[in-house]
Design a protein around this motif. Structure first.
Motif, PDB file in Angstrom:
ATOM      1  N   HIS A  78      18.512  16.159 -56.956  1.00 54.21           N
ATOM      2  CA  HIS A  78      17.527  16.342 -55.903  1.00 54.21           C
ATOM      3  C   HIS A  78      17.737  15.199 -54.911  1.00 54.21           C
ATOM      4  O   HIS A  78      17.777  14.039 -55.307  1.00 54.21           O
ATOM      5  CB  HIS A  78      16.103  16.281 -56.457  1.00 54.21           C
ATOM      6  CG  HIS A  78      15.822  17.290 -57.527  1.00 54.21           C
ATOM      7  ND1 HIS A  78      15.666  18.635 -57.258  1.00 54.21           N
ATOM      8  CD2 HIS A  78      15.677  17.146 -58.870  1.00 54.21           C
ATOM      9  CE1 HIS A  78      15.419  19.284 -58.383  1.00 54.21           C
ATOM     10  NE2 HIS A  78      15.436  18.408 -59.381  1.00 54.21           N
ATOM     11  N   LEU A  79      17.864  15.544 -53.635  1.00 48.04           N
ATOM     12  CA  LEU A  79      18.067  14.532 -52.605  1.00 48.04           C
ATOM     13  C   LEU A  79      16.835  14.411 -51.723  1.00 48.04           C
ATOM     14  O   LEU A  79      16.224  15.429 -51.371  1.00 48.04           O
ATOM     15  CB  LEU A  79      19.274  14.882 -51.727  1.00 48.04           C
ATOM     16  CG  LEU A  79      20.641  14.313 -52.141  1.00 48.04           C
ATOM     17  CD1 LEU A  79      20.995  14.713 -53.559  1.00 48.04           C
ATOM     18  CD2 LEU A  79      21.714  14.775 -51.180  1.00 48.04           C
ATOM     19  N   LYS A  80      16.481  13.185 -51.399  1.00 45.58           N
ATOM     20  CA  LYS A  80      15.370  12.938 -50.475  1.00 45.58           C
ATOM     21  C   LYS A  80      15.889  12.063 -49.337  1.00 45.58           C
ATOM     22  O   LYS A  80      16.517  11.028 -49.582  1.00 45.58           O
ATOM     23  CB  LYS A  80      14.209  12.254 -51.185  1.00 45.58           C
ATOM     24  CG  LYS A  80      13.565  13.124 -52.255  1.00 45.58           C
ATOM     25  CD  LYS A  80      12.404  12.420 -52.929  1.00 45.58           C
ATOM     26  CE  LYS A  80      11.769  13.317 -53.990  1.00 45.58           C
ATOM     27  NZ  LYS A  80      10.642  12.633 -54.679  1.00 45.58           N
ATOM     28  N   ILE A  81      15.630  12.497 -48.113  1.00 45.82           N
ATOM     29  CA  ILE A  81      16.115  11.784 -46.940  1.00 45.82           C
ATOM     30  C   ILE A  81      14.930  11.284 -46.124  1.00 45.82           C
ATOM     31  O   ILE A  81      14.062  12.072 -45.730  1.00 45.82           O
ATOM     32  CB  ILE A  81      17.009  12.690 -46.073  1.00 45.82           C
ATOM     33  CG1 ILE A  81      18.206  13.171 -46.895  1.00 45.82           C
ATOM     34  CG2 ILE A  81      17.485  11.965 -44.825  1.00 45.82           C
ATOM     35  CD1 ILE A  81      19.005  14.254 -46.223  1.00 45.82           C
ATOM     36  N   TYR A  82      14.896   9.971 -45.899  1.00 43.02           N
ATOM     37  CA  TYR A  82      13.802   9.357 -45.165  1.00 43.02           C
ATOM     38  C   TYR A  82      14.322   8.730 -43.867  1.00 43.02           C
ATOM     39  O   TYR A  82      15.472   8.298 -43.793  1.00 43.02           O
ATOM     40  CB  TYR A  82      13.138   8.260 -46.003  1.00 43.02           C
ATOM     41  CG  TYR A  82      12.395   8.759 -47.224  1.00 43.02           C
ATOM     42  CD1 TYR A  82      11.018   9.014 -47.172  1.00 43.02           C
ATOM     43  CD2 TYR A  82      13.061   8.958 -48.430  1.00 43.02           C
ATOM     44  CE1 TYR A  82      10.333   9.473 -48.296  1.00 43.02           C
ATOM     45  CE2 TYR A  82      12.381   9.410 -49.560  1.00 43.02           C
ATOM     46  CZ  TYR A  82      11.010   9.663 -49.479  1.00 43.02           C
ATOM     47  OH  TYR A  82      10.349  10.111 -50.596  1.00 43.02           O
ATOM     48  N   PRO A  83      13.453   8.625 -42.863  1.00 45.09           N
ATOM     49  CA  PRO A  83      13.872   7.905 -41.659  1.00 45.09           C
ATOM     50  C   PRO A  83      14.056   6.435 -41.988  1.00 45.09           C
ATOM     51  O   PRO A  83      13.281   5.866 -42.768  1.00 45.09           O
ATOM     52  CB  PRO A  83      12.689   8.122 -40.702  1.00 45.09           C
ATOM     53  CG  PRO A  83      11.526   8.396 -41.585  1.00 45.09           C
ATOM     54  CD  PRO A  83      12.071   9.125 -42.773  1.00 45.09           C
ATOM     55  N   TYR A  84      15.065   5.821 -41.421  1.00 49.87           N
ATOM     56  CA  TYR A  84      15.283   4.391 -41.663  1.00 49.87           C
ATOM     57  C   TYR A  84      15.253   3.580 -40.366  1.00 49.87           C
ATOM     58  O   TYR A  84      14.595   2.557 -40.279  1.00 49.87           O
ATOM     59  CB  TYR A  84      16.612   4.157 -42.386  1.00 49.87           C
ATOM     60  CG  TYR A  84      16.889   2.674 -42.577  1.00 49.87           C
ATOM     61  CD1 TYR A  84      16.174   1.942 -43.522  1.00 49.87           C
ATOM     62  CD2 TYR A  84      17.829   2.012 -41.800  1.00 49.87           C
ATOM     63  CE1 TYR A  84      16.383   0.586 -43.682  1.00 49.87           C
ATOM     64  CE2 TYR A  84      18.047   0.650 -41.955  1.00 49.87           C
ATOM     65  CZ  TYR A  84      17.330  -0.061 -42.896  1.00 49.87           C
ATOM     66  OH  TYR A  84      17.542  -1.414 -43.046  1.00 49.87           O
ATOM     67  N   SER A  85      15.987   4.034 -39.378  1.00 47.85           N
ATOM     68  CA  SER A  85      16.020   3.252 -38.139  1.00 47.85           C
ATOM     69  C   SER A  85      16.113   4.156 -36.922  1.00 47.85           C
ATOM     70  O   SER A  85      16.535   5.311 -37.021  1.00 47.85           O
ATOM     71  CB  SER A  85      17.205   2.286 -38.151  1.00 47.85           C
ATOM     72  OG  SER A  85      18.434   2.985 -38.107  1.00 47.85           O
ATOM     73  N   TYR A  86      15.690   3.616 -35.810  1.00 55.39           N
ATOM     74  CA  TYR A  86      15.843   4.312 -34.542  1.00 55.39           C
ATOM     75  C   TYR A  86      16.307   3.293 -33.508  1.00 55.39           C
ATOM     76  O   TYR A  86      16.203   2.079 -33.724  1.00 55.39           O
ATOM     77  CB  TYR A  86      14.536   4.991 -34.108  1.00 55.39           C
ATOM     78  CG  TYR A  86      13.365   4.056 -33.932  1.00 55.39           C
ATOM     79  CD1 TYR A  86      13.063   3.491 -32.685  1.00 55.39           C
ATOM     80  CD2 TYR A  86      12.538   3.744 -35.008  1.00 55.39           C
ATOM     81  CE1 TYR A  86      11.986   2.643 -32.523  1.00 55.39           C
ATOM     82  CE2 TYR A  86      11.461   2.894 -34.853  1.00 55.39           C
ATOM     83  CZ  TYR A  86      11.187   2.342 -33.611  1.00 55.39           C
ATOM     84  OH  TYR A  86      10.118   1.499 -33.457  1.00 55.39           O
ATOM     85  N   THR A  87      16.827   3.783 -32.406  1.00 50.37           N
ATOM     86  CA  THR A  87      17.420   2.908 -31.393  1.00 50.37           C
ATOM     87  C   THR A  87      16.678   3.030 -30.072  1.00 50.37           C
ATOM     88  O   THR A  87      16.380   4.136 -29.622  1.00 50.37           O
ATOM     89  CB  THR A  87      18.901   3.265 -31.170  1.00 50.37           C
ATOM     90  OG1 THR A  87      19.602   3.111 -32.410  1.00 50.37           O
ATOM     91  CG2 THR A  87      19.535   2.353 -30.120  1.00 50.37           C
ATOM     92  N   ILE A  88      16.388   1.886 -29.474  1.00 49.82           N
ATOM     93  CA  ILE A  88      15.801   1.872 -28.143  1.00 49.82           C
ATOM     94  C   ILE A  88      16.884   1.499 -27.142  1.00 49.82           C
ATOM     95  O   ILE A  88      17.599   0.504 -27.307  1.00 49.82           O
ATOM     96  CB  ILE A  88      14.636   0.871 -28.043  1.00 49.82           C
ATOM     97  CG1 ILE A  88      13.427   1.399 -28.828  1.00 49.82           C
ATOM     98  CG2 ILE A  88      14.245   0.633 -26.582  1.00 49.82           C
ATOM     99  CD1 ILE A  88      12.198   0.524 -28.731  1.00 49.82           C
ATOM    100  N   LYS A  89      17.017   2.334 -26.111  1.00 46.79           N
ATOM    101  CA  LYS A  89      17.943   2.056 -25.012  1.00 46.79           C
ATOM    102  C   LYS A  89      17.124   1.631 -23.791  1.00 46.79           C
ATOM    103  O   LYS A  89      16.038   2.165 -23.548  1.00 46.79           O
ATOM    104  CB  LYS A  89      18.775   3.297 -24.679  1.00 46.79           C
ATOM    105  CG  LYS A  89      19.794   3.657 -25.740  1.00 46.79           C
ATOM    106  CD  LYS A  89      20.678   4.808 -25.270  1.00 46.79           C
ATOM    107  CE  LYS A  89      21.834   5.049 -26.217  1.00 46.79           C
ATOM    108  NZ  LYS A  89      22.746   6.110 -25.733  1.00 46.79           N
ATOM    109  N   PHE A  90      17.663   0.693 -23.035  1.00 46.40           N
ATOM    110  CA  PHE A  90      16.969   0.186 -21.862  1.00 46.40           C
ATOM    111  C   PHE A  90      17.680   0.664 -20.598  1.00 46.40           C
ATOM    112  O   PHE A  90      18.892   0.532 -20.468  1.00 46.40           O
ATOM    113  CB  PHE A  90      16.919  -1.338 -21.895  1.00 46.40           C
ATOM    114  CG  PHE A  90      16.191  -1.891 -23.094  1.00 46.40           C
ATOM    115  CD1 PHE A  90      14.811  -2.019 -23.082  1.00 46.40           C
ATOM    116  CD2 PHE A  90      16.888  -2.256 -24.240  1.00 46.40           C
ATOM    117  CE1 PHE A  90      14.134  -2.522 -24.191  1.00 46.40           C
ATOM    118  CE2 PHE A  90      16.229  -2.749 -25.348  1.00 46.40           C
ATOM    119  CZ  PHE A  90      14.843  -2.891 -25.333  1.00 46.40           C
ATOM    120  N   ASP A  91      16.896   1.232 -19.684  1.00 43.05           N
ATOM    121  CA  ASP A  91      17.428   1.764 -18.426  1.00 43.05           C
ATOM    122  C   ASP A  91      16.941   0.888 -17.272  1.00 43.05           C
ATOM    123  O   ASP A  91      15.734   0.646 -17.131  1.00 43.05           O
ATOM    124  CB  ASP A  91      16.946   3.207 -18.244  1.00 43.05           C
ATOM    125  CG  ASP A  91      17.628   3.917 -17.083  1.00 43.05           C
ATOM    126  OD1 ASP A  91      17.588   3.383 -15.950  1.00 43.05           O
ATOM    127  OD2 ASP A  91      18.180   5.007 -17.300  1.00 43.05           O
TER     128      ASP A  91
END
Length: 220
Positions: free
Chosen positions: A131-144
């Motif tokens: 059984h696999l469980k996938i969780y959010p770990y990181s996200y990226t902020i880009k600056f404009d």
């Protein structure tokens, strides 16, 4: 009176030239074979290395543990070990309850190929599968720069980071953009919007997964 070479002499010269040409050709052929063999061995070694790496990409080493991996790597892992997986629960698609799906479905990771995810594997003795469980770990902020000049590197945030020094989260990178005749006021979540986040403001969980763009806001 001098004698010419005659037909026999000309034939000897032709044979000599031909033998010389054949010798040179053989040298190139032998060299080519050696180079080709060397390249072939290198390709074989690379393929062997890749096979070893693929063999090591098994779920057993991750059982009852977790790993932080690029989403694309997890997708490849699922494809390679599809026969050993019973189901996948994705907490990126449904952060509260998890989106349940089987491997026969199209894994939702195709929609989440950016950034890293947290993968948990659990072996089911009764089923003989995982059984696999996938969780959010990181996200990226880009600056404009939004009409300004300069460069700013992307900033990565760990989702729901409990190790943060503040419950408010982590501070946004200090602005490095500039615009002649204007002052930097802060960041907006839309290109023409008002200030949403101020300079150096601490933020947390702006996004479950993927990329988030902040636009510079300029005032005169």
């Amino acid at each position: 009176m001098q004698r010419g070479l005659g037909y026999e002499g000309i034939d000897v010269i032709k044979i000599g030239v031909m033998m010389g040409f054949i010798s040179i050709l053989l040298v190139y052929v032998i060299y080519g074979v050696q180079v080709g063999k060397g390249m072939g061995n290198k390709v074989y070694d690379n393929m062997s290395d890749a096979e070893i790496e693929t063999d090591n990409a098994n779920l057993k080493s991750l059982s009852y543990d977790y790993a932080i991996l690029p989403a694309a790597s997890v997708y490849s892992l699922i494809q390679y070990n599809s026969n050993e997986i019973h189901d996948i629960t994705c907490y990126i698609c449904d952060n509260a309850h998890g989106k349940y799906e089987t491997v026969s479905d199209t894994p939702c990771l195709l929609e989440h190929l950016q950034g890293k995810v947290k993968l948990i594997t659990e072996y089911d003795e009764m089923l003989g599968q995982y059984h696999l469980k996938i969780y959010p770990y990181s996200y990226t902020i880009k600056f404009d720069a939004n009409g300004g000049s300069g460069n700013m590197a992307n900033q990565e945030f760990v989702y729901d980071n409990s190790n943060s020094s503040s419950v408010l989260g982590e501070a946004l990178t200090k602005n490095a953009f500039y615009k002649q005749g204007y002052n930097f006021a802060g960041w907006s979540i839309t290109k023409g919007g008002n200030v949403t986040y101020t300079e150096g403001q601490k933020v947390k969980n702006l996004l479950l997964f993927g990329e988030f763009i902040l636009y510079a806001v300029w005032t005169q």
